[in-house]
Scaffold this motif. Structure first.
Motif, short mmCIF file in Angstrom:
data_model
loop_
_atom_site.label_atom_id
_atom_site.label_comp_id
_atom_site.label_asym_id
_atom_site.label_seq_id
_atom_site.Cartn_x
_atom_site.Cartn_y
_atom_site.Cartn_z
N GLN A 1 -4.18 14.82 -7.49
CA GLN A 1 -4.03 16.21 -7.89
C GLN A 1 -4.94 16.58 -9.05
O GLN A 1 -5.19 17.77 -9.27
N GLN A 2 -5.44 15.62 -9.80
CA GLN A 2 -6.38 15.91 -10.89
C GLN A 2 -7.76 16.28 -10.36
O GLN A 2 -8.50 16.97 -11.04
N ASN A 3 -8.08 15.81 -9.18
CA ASN A 3 -9.43 16.03 -8.63
C ASN A 3 -9.49 17.25 -7.79
O ASN A 3 -8.93 17.86 -7.18
N LYS B 1 0.83 -1.18 0.00
CA LYS B 1 0.00 0.00 0.00
C LYS B 1 0.88 1.24 0.00
O LYS B 1 1.89 1.30 0.68
N VAL B 2 0.48 2.25 -0.77
CA VAL B 2 1.11 3.57 -0.71
C VAL B 2 0.03 4.57 -0.34
O VAL B 2 -1.15 4.35 -0.59
N GLU B 3 0.45 5.67 0.31
CA GLU B 3 -0.50 6.69 0.74
C GLU B 3 -0.01 8.06 0.31
O GLU B 3 1.18 8.30 0.20
N PHE B 4 -0.98 8.97 0.09
CA PHE B 4 -0.68 10.35 -0.27
C PHE B 4 -1.88 11.20 0.13
O PHE B 4 -2.99 10.97 -0.35
N LYS B 5 -1.67 12.16 1.01
CA LYS B 5 -2.70 13.10 1.45
C LYS B 5 -4.00 12.40 1.86
O LYS B 5 -5.10 12.81 1.46
N GLY B 6 -3.90 11.36 2.62
CA GLY B 6 -5.08 10.65 3.11
C GLY B 6 -5.66 9.64 2.13
O GLY B 6 -6.58 8.90 2.48
N GLN C 1 3.27 5.42 -6.21
CA GLN C 1 3.02 6.66 -5.48
C GLN C 1 2.88 7.85 -6.44
O GLN C 1 2.01 8.69 -6.27
N THR C 2 3.69 7.89 -7.47
CA THR C 2 3.59 8.95 -8.48
C THR C 2 2.23 8.89 -9.18
O THR C 2 1.59 9.93 -9.40
N ALA C 3 1.78 7.70 -9.50
CA ALA C 3 0.47 7.54 -10.14
C ALA C 3 -0.65 8.01 -9.20
O ALA C 3 -1.58 8.69 -9.63
N LEU C 4 -0.55 7.67 -7.92
CA LEU C 4 -1.55 8.08 -6.94
C LEU C 4 -1.55 9.61 -6.81
O LEU C 4 -2.62 10.23 -6.80
N LYS C 5 -0.39 10.24 -6.73
CA LYS C 5 -0.30 11.69 -6.63
C LYS C 5 -0.97 12.34 -7.84
O LYS C 5 -1.70 13.33 -7.69
N HIS C 6 -0.73 11.81 -9.00
CA HIS C 6 -1.32 12.35 -10.23
C HIS C 6 -2.84 12.29 -10.17
O HIS C 6 -3.53 13.24 -10.52
N ILE C 7 -3.37 11.17 -9.73
CA ILE C 7 -4.83 10.99 -9.62
C ILE C 7 -5.41 11.96 -8.61
O ILE C 7 -6.41 12.63 -8.87
#
Length: 59
Positions: free
Chosen positions: A57-59, A5-10, A49-55
């Motif tokens: 930040q798009q929203n 699991k990776v996490e980013f901003k909740g 994690q980069t993919a999650l950040k991209h998703i």
């Protein structure tokens, strides 16, 4: 397969790490799958994690 699991901003994203390689990257123009065991674990986590950040930040 092992799940990680990776996490980013909740937000979180689960992914698997394969036990073996499917060899898809040997086909011209193809890259290793993000779940490939030939990718170093730290690099793989960074990719997800980069993919999650991209998703996020798009929203």
């Amino acid at each position: 397969m092992k799940s990680k699991k990776v996490e980013f901003k909740g937000f979180q994203k689960w992914f698997v790490r394969r036990e073996t390689c499917c060899l898809k990257y040997k086909i011209d123009g193809k890259a290793k799958c993000t779940t490939c065991n030939l990718i170093e674990p730290g690099e793989q986590i960074g990719m997800v994690q980069t993919a999650l950040k991209h998703i996020v930040q798009q929203n």
